[in-house]
Write a protein that holds these residues in place. Structure first.
Motif, PDB file in Angstrom:
ATOM      1  N   TYR A  95      -8.813   8.184  -3.261  1.00 50.13           N
ATOM      2  CA  TYR A  95      -7.718   7.244  -3.535  1.00 50.13           C
ATOM      3  C   TYR A  95      -7.905   5.856  -2.926  1.00 50.13           C
ATOM      4  CZ  TYR A  95      -5.460  11.616  -4.914  1.00 50.13           C
ATOM      5  OH  TYR A  95      -5.185  12.827  -5.491  1.00 50.13           O
ATOM      6  N   HIS A  96      -8.713   5.747  -1.874  1.00 48.22           N
ATOM      7  CA  HIS A  96      -8.871   4.478  -1.146  1.00 48.22           C
ATOM      8  C   HIS A  96      -9.074   3.302  -2.115  1.00 48.22           C
ATOM      9  CE1 HIS A  96     -10.661   2.249   2.464  1.00 48.22           C
ATOM     10  NE2 HIS A  96     -11.079   1.519   1.458  1.00 48.22           N
ATOM     11  N   ASN A  97     -10.060   3.439  -2.989  1.00 53.53           N
ATOM     12  CA  ASN A  97     -10.387   2.319  -3.882  1.00 53.53           C
ATOM     13  C   ASN A  97      -9.416   2.200  -5.056  1.00 53.53           C
ATOM     14  OD1 ASN A  97     -12.516   1.409  -2.356  1.00 53.53           O
ATOM     15  ND2 ASN A  97     -14.052   2.602  -3.471  1.00 53.53           N
ATOM     16  N   VAL A 156      -6.167   2.623  -4.702  1.00 54.18           N
ATOM     17  CA  VAL A 156      -5.068   1.850  -4.107  1.00 54.18           C
ATOM     18  C   VAL A 156      -5.460   0.374  -4.038  1.00 54.18           C
ATOM     19  CG1 VAL A 156      -3.712   1.516  -1.994  1.00 54.18           C
ATOM     20  CG2 VAL A 156      -4.203   3.843  -2.814  1.00 54.18           C
ATOM     21  N   GLU A 181       0.818  -1.215   0.000  1.00 59.10           N
ATOM     22  CA  GLU A 181       0.000   0.000   0.000  1.00 59.10           C
ATOM     23  C   GLU A 181       0.851   1.264   0.000  1.00 59.10           C
ATOM     24  OE1 GLU A 181      -3.276   0.295   2.821  1.00 59.10           O
ATOM     25  OE2 GLU A 181      -3.419   2.452   2.498  1.00 59.10           O
TER      26      GLU A 181
END
Ligand code: FES
Ligand code: FES
Lengths: 161, 795
Positions: free
Chosen positions: A142-144, A146, A125
């Motif tokens: 950005y969460h999804n 990444v 990550e």
């Protein structure tokens, strides 16, 4: 004053007349009407315009069309292996809801494909987040993205792409 | 409702993704027009200047130039002023000051970026080159830039119509009652805040293209709009006078909006106006520096607040004084943002019985300020949640506990706040319980000690927000000064072969309506998802709609779709009764089939639809042919999503760098149609809020009015390595007054996050004696704050 350029885009030989100042992204969008590659800024920061030039990810707003003379260019339109099959990275973006408005998406996907390959399909990550320095997304947080890239890495390896 | 795998509640993959992932999205700039010309807008380099003269002769002779227009041309053609659609009345009942806003400046420029001339040329580069050759003789004037000083005597004046730069002086609540409560308080917490100015920066820059058909007199505008019908209405009725039926507005794929694409801007106005004068289509796309200069900015408040508490920590009263920046001209909904979308939210999740707020709106020589994701509600949440945490620190009460003590109890709904709103539903304690559990609040002091052993300062911050969204009963909006209705429209149109078009007045620019709305129809009518197409964004095809903003698409637009589906079922029952030779009262509709109750007689919806289009065996005297139903839905109230965020940070005192190490968001959005999409909305909202708290700041030079943070090099957008992955979860109290039981999820993240992050930063620095840090808490701001505290301690 116009200059002729020729290159290969998504496997097809193309040529056209440009000004010396014409950017690669303008050549793609305006001369070739390939509008999948986007322009999100004027300072080479957003990454919406990322394409592959001779296998490397490049911000196509940072390169003149004439600099791509003779090069092999791949854009988002050329990434999927066929009309009904997506590239594993595209698939992972869809499965993980890594896109909302879709504007950053072509550049994100092209950067991500290059990132996975440069890291030999092995990413964590922190590395993904650091590597995304040059791609802005205002929608997803950005969460999804990444998550999608981490999921795509082994899928790309398995698919041999 | 049944939870079919593609129905309500399912994590359906988005249908729109295929085109976006393969480079086949169609945004305004992608449009191919026959014989296009390109526009470039020359913009003011000065914050405030008189225009003595403009010489376009040299520019007009440049290669490729087709036409050049200046304010003289638009004034001669009597182009109207851009409008503000919301009248706010001041303390004395007078309407706000509404100076004109000519699309091209006529004799005065009022902010860096104000439009001075429009060049139309054969290519975009030629238009830009020619603009550089236009000679403008400016007489530079002193500028009013500093908001805190804008209302002072002697400040440079922005508009003669608004003496002292005051747009309005507005209040809500009874001041004397609040003062009386303060006089009896056991404790008063005071707070001064600056809510930093933000630049929305949707990744797709604004763009507009216009074409005029001289044969039919028909105009077409393609625009990056969140609400094409509203844009058409404004252009037609107020600015250009083009009859509404002669103007088609298309908002195709739009690359994010966040509020900034609600408004009617000079640029699209001019492109439409100039199209018949040029006689060819005109295209314009903003360069990013133009987005920075001319997109309506967000936030920008200076606030003083005081909270009165009794000896047990119960809130007695709150008073708030705010100066809100309007910028140079009033943008479309600017006046409503710091009043009805801000001060009416100041009760938060609490029983505070008395609230008084005074808001003074000021003109400055900066870009217009208007709604940006959350619009007023993030500003309110920042005030409340900052002052509650500060009170907790002062009284040495646990911040979660102080919140719990003051929550509106679940039994008190519907709950009338002292600031006009009536909350329809909610249950706050289980949300904060879950948030403390997920964030391991219990273990925090251990983590703080461990961080300290590494020389790091760790802090934790809460933000329990409320928002009012899903705008809202039209009648109420009208009473508050809003110039439009706030219903939404939908049409469900079956084709003879049984597939469906759902036409909506909402607009999707990233929210995934094509999937969510299809899920609703699929669930309700039993039609497979792949046979449903959602159509939006074109005034020529969709019913008049109000568009998407204020987290209203699902609560209002989705409800309109439900209403239309009900009409389809009602009509279908009549046809089915005929086909099944039964009475209408005996027909039930379930999973896409009409049945005669208590028998095995049934007919599928598809067959009923076919009968409606080929009405050979049909109750033709009672039922019209066709299967195509329209509905308009006007909500009974706002919807009130609520939640608690917990942010944990670690600060390096040597560098002032803040790292977000953990972030939890527990929300109550009512029923959820597609959890995957909702989570995406929450993530994105949080990061915009984190951006405001730690990174983003629109900075104008205080004397010259130059925009210092005018590019991605100077304005820090959140990047992937600025944020962690998030822990998100839900509690559900369905909305009692809309048919889906839904609230809204689009803005919540951005509303709550600045306070959560800043409370965590304050908590981390608390042991050094620090009480506050300016927002954004950049490394420099944090480092300077730490240095200041250490100097003070040494003294
Ligand atoms: S358009 Fe190339 S980096 Fe922004
Ligand atoms: S999906 Fe909209 S900018 Fe990334």
């Amino acid at each position: 004053m116009s200059i002729s350029v020729s290159m290969t885009v998504n496997g097809k030989a193309v040529s056209g007349k440009v000004e010396a100042r014409t950017l690669l992204v303008q050549f793609l969008r305006e001369n070739l009407s390939m509008t999948g590659t986007h322009v999100g800024c004027d300072t080479s920061q957003c990454g919406a315009c990322v394409v592959h030039v001779d296998g490397q990810s490049v911000k196509s707003c940072t390169m003149l069309a004439v600099q791509a003379e003779g090069a092999k260019v791949m854009t988002i339109e050329g990434l999927a292996p066929s009309a009904d099959k997506l590239h594993p990275m595209q698939e992972a973006f869809r499965d993980n809801h890594a896109l909302q408005c879709g504007f950053c998406t072509p550049g994100m996907v092209m950067s991500a494909v290059d990132m996975v390959k440069r890291h030999n399909y092995q990413l964590d990550e922190a590395t993904v987040r650091r590597e995304l320095e040059g791609n802005l997304c205002r929608c997803t947080g950005y969460h999804n993205i990444v998550k999608a890239i981490l999921a795509a890495a082994p899928a790309m390896k398995a698919a041999g792409v | 409702m049944t939870a079919a795998p593609t129905g309500i509640g399912a994590r359906v993959k988005r249908t729109e993704d295929q085109r976006f992932l393969t480079g086949r999205g169609r945004y305004v700039d992608d449009l191919a027009l026959a014989r296009p010309t390109y526009a470039y807008f020359l913009r003011s380099p000065h914050a405030h200047a008189k225009i003595r003269s403009i010489d376009t002769a040299a520019a007009a002779a440049m290669p490729g130039v087709v036409r050049i227009f200046t304010g003289k041309d638009t004034a001669e053609a009597k182009v109207g002023s851009l409008i503000c659609g919301w009248v706010v009345k001041d303390k004395d009942g007078n309407p706000h000051k509404a100076p004109g806003h000519p699309p091209i400046a006529i004799d005065t420029v009022r902010y860096v970026g104000d439009t001075v001339a429009m060049v139309v040329a054969e290519t975009a580069s030629q238009a830009r080159d020619a603009a550089e050759a236009i000679k403008v003789d400016y007489q530079v004037q002193p500028a009013c830039v500093d908001l805190a000083r804008a209302l002072d005597k002697g400040a440079a004046q922005v508009h003669p119509e608004a003496p002292g730069n005051l747009c309005y002086d507005w209040e809500i609540g009874v001041k004397a009652d609040v003062e009386a409560a303060f006089a009896k308080a056991a404790h008063v917490t005071k707070l001064d805040l600056v809510n930093n100015r933000l630049i929305p920066n949707a990744m797709e820059p604004r763009a507009a293209a216009a074409d005029y058909d001289a044969g039919t007199g028909q105009y077409t505008l393609w625009s990056t709009s969140q609400n094409p019908h509203v844009l058409r209405l404004i252009l037609s009725a107020f600015v250009l006078g083009i009859p509404e039926h002669k103007l088609r507005v298309v908002a195709p794929d739009v690359g994010g909006g966040f509020g900034s694409k609600i408004f009617c801007y000079a640029d699209e106005t001019l492109v439409v106006w100039a199209a018949p004068r040029v006689g060819r289509p005109i295209k314009w796309t903003a360069e990013r520096n133009e987005s920075f200069q001319t997109d309506a900015h967000g936030r920008d408040h200076v606030t003083h607040a005081e909270l009165a508490l009794d000896k047990d920590g119960k809130f007695l009263a709150l008073k708030v004084e705010t100066i809100a920046n309007m910028g140079s001209y009033l943008s479309t909904f600017s006046t409503a943002v710091p009043t009805y979308l801000y001060a009416t939210l100041l009760a938060g999740q609490y029983t505070t019985p008395l609230i008084y707020a005074n808001v003074k709106a000021a003109f400055t020589h900066t870009a217009p300020v208007d709604a940006y994701r959350g619009a007023g509600r993030p500003e309110a949440t920042f005030v409340i949640e900052s002052i509650v945490s500060k009170a907790a620190a002062e009284l040495k009460i646990d911040p979660a506990e102080l919140r719990r003590r003051n929550f509106i109890p679940s039994t008190a709904f519907p709950y009338q706040t002292p600031v006009a709103l009536q909350y329809d539903s909610g249950n706050y304690p289980p949300i904060i319980d879950e948030a403390t559990k997920v964030s391991d609040y219990k273990g925090f002091e251990g983590r703080r000690a461990e961080a300290k052993s590494r020389g790091k300062l760790r802090g934790i911050g809460f933000s329990s927000y409320i928002e009012a969204c899903g705008l809202a009963p039209s009648q109420v909006i009208g009473q508050l000064g809003g110039g439009v209705g706030q219903w939404e429209a939908a049409q469900i149109r079956f084709n003879p072969t049984g597939n469906v078009q759902v036409l909506t007045g909402s607009h999707s620019h990233g929210q995934g309506h094509e999937t969510t709305f299809a899920q609703i129809v699929s669930d309700k009518l039993g039609v497979p998802l792949e046979q449903i197409e959602v159509v939006h964004g074109d005034t020529a095809t969709t019913p008049f709609g109000m568009g998407s903003y204020g987290s209203r698409s699902l609560a209002v637009g989705g409800s309109a779709i439900m209403k239309a589906a009900d009409k389809i079922i009602a009509k279908g029952k009549k046809i089915a009764a005929h086909l099944l030779e039964a009475s209408v009262a005996d027909i039930a509709f379930e999973n896409g089939t009409f049945k005669v109750a208590g028998t095995d007689k049934a007919v599928p919806l598809g067959q009923v639809v076919f009968a409606a289009y080929v009405p050979h065996n049909y109750p033709i005297t009672e039922v019209e042919p066709g299967m195509d139903e329209n509905a308009f839905y006007d909500p009974a109230n706002f919807v009130y999503p609520a939640g608690t965020q917990v942010c944990e940070v670690e600060i390096d005192p040597e560098t002032g760098t803040t790292e977000i190490v953990s972030f939890t968001a527990i929300d109550d959005f009512g029923n959820i149609i597609n959890p995957m999409i909702v989570e995406g909305q929450v993530h994105g909202g949080i990061v915009q809020g984190v951006g405001q708290a730690l990174l983003e700041n629109a900075v104008y030079d205080k004397s010259s009015g130059q925009l210092i943070s005018g590019s991605f090099m100077d304005y820090t957008m959140p990047r992937a390595d600025d944020v962690p992955s998030f822990k998100v979860g839900y509690k559900v109290t369905p909305c009692p007054h809309n048919p889906l039981g839904v609230k809204g999820c689009g803005e919540a993240g951005a509303i709550a996050a600045p306070a959560a992050v800043m409370n965590a930063v304050r908590d981390a620095l608390g042991p050094l004696g620090v009480r506050d840090v300016p927002m954004p808490a950049t490394p420099l701001a944090v480092w300077q704050t730490i240095q200041g505290a250490q100097r003070k301690a040494a003294e």
